[in-house]
Each structure stands twice: as structure tokens, then as C-alpha cells.
Design a protein around this motif. Structure first.
Motif, mmCIF file in Angstrom:
data_model
loop_
_atom_site.group_PDB
_atom_site.id
_atom_site.type_symbol
_atom_site.label_atom_id
_atom_site.label_comp_id
_atom_site.label_asym_id
_atom_site.label_seq_id
_atom_site.Cartn_x
_atom_site.Cartn_y
_atom_site.Cartn_z
ATOM 1 N N PRO A 203 40.918 26.864 32.769
ATOM 2 C CA PRO A 203 40.051 27.873 33.401
ATOM 3 C C PRO A 203 39.052 27.264 34.387
ATOM 4 O O PRO A 203 38.895 27.755 35.509
ATOM 5 C CB PRO A 203 39.348 28.540 32.218
ATOM 6 C CG PRO A 203 40.271 28.330 31.061
ATOM 7 C CD PRO A 203 40.847 26.972 31.293
ATOM 8 N N ILE A 204 38.390 26.193 33.982
ATOM 9 C CA ILE A 204 37.392 25.612 34.889
ATOM 10 C C ILE A 204 38.067 24.838 36.019
ATOM 11 O O ILE A 204 37.541 24.762 37.135
ATOM 12 C CB ILE A 204 36.396 24.718 34.109
ATOM 13 C CG1 ILE A 204 35.157 24.466 34.973
ATOM 14 C CG2 ILE A 204 37.020 23.412 33.662
ATOM 15 C CD1 ILE A 204 34.001 23.838 34.219
ATOM 16 N N VAL A 205 39.255 24.279 35.771
ATOM 17 C CA VAL A 205 40.006 23.622 36.843
ATOM 18 C C VAL A 205 40.377 24.642 37.921
ATOM 19 O O VAL A 205 40.176 24.409 39.122
ATOM 20 C CB VAL A 205 41.273 22.946 36.278
ATOM 21 C CG1 VAL A 205 42.200 22.503 37.413
ATOM 22 C CG2 VAL A 205 40.903 21.748 35.412
ATOM 23 N N LEU A 206 40.894 25.792 37.514
ATOM 24 C CA LEU A 206 41.265 26.834 38.478
ATOM 25 C C LEU A 206 40.040 27.375 39.205
ATOM 26 O O LEU A 206 40.106 27.694 40.400
ATOM 27 C CB LEU A 206 41.992 27.973 37.759
ATOM 28 C CG LEU A 206 43.392 27.651 37.231
ATOM 29 C CD1 LEU A 206 43.970 28.856 36.491
ATOM 30 C CD2 LEU A 206 44.317 27.238 38.368
ATOM 31 N N ALA A 207 38.920 27.482 38.492
ATOM 32 C CA ALA A 207 37.686 27.955 39.134
ATOM 33 C C ALA A 207 37.260 26.999 40.242
ATOM 34 O O ALA A 207 36.899 27.422 41.348
ATOM 35 C CB ALA A 207 36.577 28.106 38.096
ATOM 36 N N GLY A 208 37.301 25.704 39.968
ATOM 37 C CA GLY A 208 36.936 24.724 40.988
ATOM 38 C C GLY A 208 37.857 24.769 42.191
ATOM 39 O O GLY A 208 37.409 24.688 43.342
ATOM 40 N N HIS A 380 33.557 37.252 37.713
ATOM 41 C CA HIS A 380 32.374 36.777 36.995
ATOM 42 C C HIS A 380 31.674 37.918 36.261
ATOM 43 O O HIS A 380 31.263 37.769 35.094
ATOM 44 C CB HIS A 380 31.417 36.118 37.979
ATOM 45 C CG HIS A 380 30.184 35.557 37.351
ATOM 46 N ND1 HIS A 380 30.198 34.690 36.276
ATOM 47 C CD2 HIS A 380 28.860 35.755 37.641
ATOM 48 C CE1 HIS A 380 28.970 34.366 35.942
ATOM 49 N NE2 HIS A 380 28.144 35.006 36.741
ATOM 50 N N ARG A 381 31.551 39.059 36.911
ATOM 51 C CA ARG A 381 30.893 40.211 36.272
ATOM 52 C C ARG A 381 31.695 40.717 35.074
ATOM 53 O O ARG A 381 31.129 41.282 34.137
ATOM 54 C CB ARG A 381 30.711 41.330 37.302
ATOM 55 C CG ARG A 381 29.769 40.994 38.442
ATOM 56 C CD ARG A 381 28.353 40.752 37.936
ATOM 57 N NE ARG A 381 27.732 41.946 37.422
ATOM 58 C CZ ARG A 381 27.036 42.820 38.156
ATOM 59 N NH1 ARG A 381 26.876 42.600 39.459
ATOM 60 N NH2 ARG A 381 26.493 43.880 37.607
ATOM 61 N N LEU A 382 33.003 40.516 35.109
ATOM 62 C CA LEU A 382 33.852 40.922 33.984
ATOM 63 C C LEU A 382 33.838 39.888 32.855
ATOM 64 O O LEU A 382 34.487 40.069 31.817
ATOM 65 C CB LEU A 382 35.300 41.123 34.465
ATOM 66 C CG LEU A 382 35.532 42.307 35.413
ATOM 67 C CD1 LEU A 382 36.979 42.309 35.906
ATOM 68 C CD2 LEU A 382 35.189 43.633 34.733
ATOM 69 N N GLY A 383 33.104 38.799 33.068
ATOM 70 C CA GLY A 383 32.994 37.768 32.046
ATOM 71 C C GLY A 383 34.172 36.849 31.948
ATOM 72 O O GLY A 383 34.350 36.121 30.949
ATOM 73 N N ARG A 384 34.999 36.791 33.012
ATOM 74 C CA ARG A 384 36.215 35.969 32.960
ATOM 75 C C ARG A 384 36.088 34.682 33.778
ATOM 76 O O ARG A 384 37.019 33.887 33.797
ATOM 77 C CB ARG A 384 37.406 36.797 33.486
ATOM 78 C CG ARG A 384 37.658 38.102 32.767
ATOM 79 C CD ARG A 384 37.988 37.862 31.295
ATOM 80 N NE ARG A 384 39.216 37.096 31.150
ATOM 81 C CZ ARG A 384 40.444 37.624 31.139
ATOM 82 N NH1 ARG A 384 40.584 38.952 31.259
ATOM 83 N NH2 ARG A 384 41.495 36.875 30.988
ATOM 84 N N PHE A 385 34.957 34.490 34.444
ATOM 85 C CA PHE A 385 34.788 33.289 35.246
ATOM 86 C C PHE A 385 34.128 32.218 34.372
ATOM 87 O O PHE A 385 33.055 32.449 33.801
ATOM 88 C CB PHE A 385 33.925 33.562 36.485
ATOM 89 C CG PHE A 385 33.929 32.465 37.501
ATOM 90 C CD1 PHE A 385 34.827 32.476 38.544
ATOM 91 C CD2 PHE A 385 33.053 31.395 37.394
ATOM 92 C CE1 PHE A 385 34.845 31.456 39.478
ATOM 93 C CE2 PHE A 385 33.060 30.372 38.315
ATOM 94 C CZ PHE A 385 33.962 30.401 39.374
ATOM 95 N N PRO A 386 34.718 31.020 34.268
ATOM 96 C CA PRO A 386 34.144 30.000 33.379
ATOM 97 C C PRO A 386 32.849 29.438 33.925
ATOM 98 O O PRO A 386 32.738 29.106 35.101
ATOM 99 C CB PRO A 386 35.232 28.918 33.344
ATOM 100 C CG PRO A 386 35.988 29.091 34.630
ATOM 101 C CD PRO A 386 35.958 30.567 34.918
ATOM 102 N N THR A 387 31.852 29.341 33.067
ATOM 103 C CA THR A 387 30.574 28.764 33.457
ATOM 104 C C THR A 387 30.423 27.326 32.960
ATOM 105 O O THR A 387 29.403 26.690 33.175
ATOM 106 C CB THR A 387 29.414 29.600 32.882
ATOM 107 O OG1 THR A 387 29.556 29.674 31.454
ATOM 108 C CG2 THR A 387 29.448 31.010 33.465
#
Length: 391
Positions: A203-208, A380-387
């Protein structure tokens, strides 16, 4: 003190490996004159330096599951020295392209090995350490146009690469001496499963990749053609255009330090989204600006905003990835992101050779960037973006 000496030698090396891949931007016009190359060919040349920086990143991540980080850093210094010598002697465009690719490879492998090492040298100040390391890298980007101008005054385009080879050899020797006198951290000793790290941290790899992949695509296409764009669209002389490119990169020097500091203190995801929007807005301002003073101010804004992205994204990943996944997951992110980013120059070169105006191309890319930001905000608002990384 010993770790500080290692960190100082890393800052020297990162200056050189970054210079090896950004130096082609201010050299495009001299190379066009020397070889009679087209815009598409020059765009491909710049792309190959960045593609070379992209392709070894995942293999380097795998290598780091078997080899200590400092040995890989040492090898990249040797590769950079040899590649610069080869490029300086290139007799043709194909040989020059191979040299650009090899110099890019040195930078790609370096960042995968060195960035986790920097993080582990100063685990309590990740953003600050990455910001200073990135600032050293950015000094190369800021100085590249000036170094090229100086090289052209005393020789020709080959002089630039000859100088890089000599200084890279000295910096590599300095790193060897510093690392031998230091008890380096072994936080990555359990990072032995690249695929497992990627499966756990995807998840965080794809976010980056989503954040910096496309933003880097736009940036790569813009800065590699910035001198050409200014001379053909804004009626700026070649020398002044190179000076404005220097302004762009020089503004990135404080951006790395400040953004790394802010990344340790602000809500990181919201900060990243704000910087993405600021970058798109700065590109739009460039397309509507005219006059040297205005162009200088807008160039400074552009440089500051875009270079704020890099330490912030690295802090998101390296600051939260656990020791056993840090280098492997970061390699997967960085390699994937760089492949997307590297094609920006080729795309802009091909589109402008096809008859599209630079302003139209850049505005279209910004529109696509804003669409991407809107999607990321919704996620992010849906809570699916990794922080942060998974524990």
C-alpha cells in the motif's frame, strides 16, 4: 563524530551521482550542435540517464539482502567514475546514450543503498537527515548549468565528464576511508526477503509511486527541456536560459532542508497533497509568464515547490518502514517510480517534434496531475490512503 564523517562522505557522493544524471539537461543544446541531433533524440538521451537511474533500483534492493549497504555505495562510486570516462570519450550519439545510461545506473543504485543508510545513521531525525542529504544532491543540480558553462569556456562538452570522473574517484576514496573507521549500523541485517517486504508494504509503495511517479514524469519533461523551452518560447538567450535553470535548481537547495524539517512535524499526507497542487500551479505560472524578472521569480517558485516533494515522500516511506523491510520496499517503490518518471523527457520531445507547442503540452500535463491529486484526495478521505508503513 565517526558517523558524521560517513554522512559527510555520503553527501559528497550524492552530489556527484546526481550531477551525473542532471548534467545532460544544460548540455542538450551543445550536444545538438556537436552531433546535429533532433529534439526526439535529445529527449531520448536525457530519458536514458533517468531510465538508467530507474532500472537498477529493484535489483539493488535484492542485492542489499545479501551485501552490506556500504559496499554497494562504494561500487556505485566506481561505476560513476568509469561511466564518466566512457561518456567523455563517446564518438557518437549511440555511445553517448550508453554513457548516459551507465551514469544513471550509478545514481539509481546509490540512492537505494545510501538513503536507508542515512536513515539508519540518524533514526531519530529521519526527515532532517534526508533533507540535508537531499540538499547536497540538489547542490549538484543547481550547479550543473554553471559547471557546464565553465567547462564550455575551457574546453567542450567532454570536459564536463572528464571533471566528473576525476572528482568521483576522489570522493569514492574518501568514503572508503570514512567507512573503515566507523562502526556502521546493522539495522538492515534482517532485511532478507525483497518479495515478502513488497507483499507486506505494497500500500505505501503504491502510494509513493502514485505521488512521485507522475509528478516526476511532468518534472522530468519540463526541466530537461527548460533551456530549449525558454529560448524558443520566451525569447530568452541560451546563456540566460541556463541561468534560469540554475535558479530552478538552486531554489531546491533550501527546499530539501525545509521540507525535510516540515515532514517531521506536519500531517504528512496533507502536506504532500498541498505540495503537488503547488507544483502544478507553478508549472502553469511558467507557461503564462514573460520578462526576465518574472521568469526568474516563477523559476524560483517552481524549483522550491517541486524539490519539496522528494524529502517528504522519502520521509513517508523510510521514516515508517520497519528495519526488516526498509531497503527492499524502498527499492520497489523507487524503481517503479523512476521508470514512470524517466519517460517524461521522451514524451515531451516526441510531442513537440510532432508540432505541439510546449505551453500546450505542459498545461495538459498539469491538468492530468490535478486529476490525479483529486483521485488521491478522495482515496484519502475514504480512509484507504496509507499514512505509514504496516507494522
Amino acid at each position: 563524530m565517526a558517523r558524521r564523517e560517513v554522512f559527510g562522505s555520503l553527501c559528497s557522493l550524492v552530489f556527484l551521482v546526481n550531477l551525473g544524471r542532471v548534467v545532460f539537461a544544460p548540455l542538450l543544446e551543445p550536444l545538438r550542435t556537436a552531433f546535429g541531433a533532433s529534439g526526439t533524440t535529445l529527449g531520448l538521451l536525457a530519458t536514458l540517464a533517468w531510465l538508467g537511474s530507474a532500472l537498477p533500483r529493484i535489483p539493488t534492493g535484492y542485492l542489499l539482502t545479501h551485501v552490506p549497504r556500504q559496499y554497494v555505495v562504494l561500487a556505485t562510486g566506481g561505476v560513476l567514475t568509469a561511466a564518466a570516462l566512457f561518456t567523455a570519450a563517446a564518438p557518437s550519439i549511440p555511445a553517448l546514450m550508453l554513457g548516459a545510461f551507465l551514469m544513471g545506473m550509478a545514481s539509481g543504485a546509490y540512492f537505494i543503498a545510501a538513503n536507508p543508510l542515512v536513515t539508519e545513521l540518524y533514526p531519530e531525525r529521519v526527515g532532517r537527515a534526508l533533507g540535508i542529504h537531499g540538499m547536497a544532491s540538489q547542490l549538484a543540480a543547481a550547479g550543473a548549468p554553471l559547471l557546464v558553462t565553465a567547462a564550455l569556456l575551457v574546453g567542450d562538452w567532454r570536459t564536463t565528464f572528464q571533471g566528473i570522473a576525476v572528482v568521483a574517484a576522489l570522493a569514492t576514496a574518501g568514503f572508503v576511508l570514512a567507512s573503515r573507521q566507523t562502526d556502521l549500523p546493522n539495522a538492515g541485517v534482517h532485511d532478507r526477503d525483497l518479495l515478502g517486504a513488497v507483499r507486506q508494504q505494497y500500500p505505501i509503495v503504491l502510494a509513493g509511486v502514485a505521488i512521485l511517479g507522475f509528478a516526476g514524469f511532468v518534472w522530468n519533461g519540463l526541466f530537461n527541456f527548460y533551456v530549449t523551452y525558454l529560448t524558443t518560447t520566451k525569447a530568452v538567450s541560451g546563456t540566460m536560459a541556463r541561468n534560469l535553470l540554475t535558479v530552478v535548481f538552486a531554489a531546491g537547495v533550501p527546499a530539501f532542508f525545509v521540507s525535510g524539517h516540515l515532514a517531521d512535524r506536519l500531517p504528512l499526507v496533507s502536506y504532500l497533497f498541498a505540495v503537488l497542487v503547488g507544483f502544478g500551479g507553478a508549472v502553469l505560472l511558467v507557461t503564462v509568464s514573460s520578462g526576465l524578472v518574472t521568469l526568474a521569480l516563477v523559476s524560483a517558485l517552481l524549483g522550491y515547490v517541486v524539490h519539496s516533494l522528494f524529502p517528504a515522500v522519502d520521509t513517508l516511506l523510510l521514516g515508517s518502514l520497519p528495519d526488516r523491510h526498509r531497503a527492499s520496499a524502498y527499492a520497489a517503490y523507487s524503481g517503479s517510480m523512476m521508470i514512470v518518471q524517466a519517460t517524461g523527457s521522451s514524451a515531451v520531445g516526441a510531442l513537440t517534434d510532432a508540432g505541439l507547442a510546449f505551453d500546450f503540452v505542459f498545461r495538459a500535463l498539469v491538468a492530468a496531475l490535478f486529476c490525479l491529486v483529486a483521485v488521491l484526495v478522495v482515496v484519502h478521505r475514504l480512509g484507504r490512503f496509507p499514512t505509514g508503513a504496516r507494522a
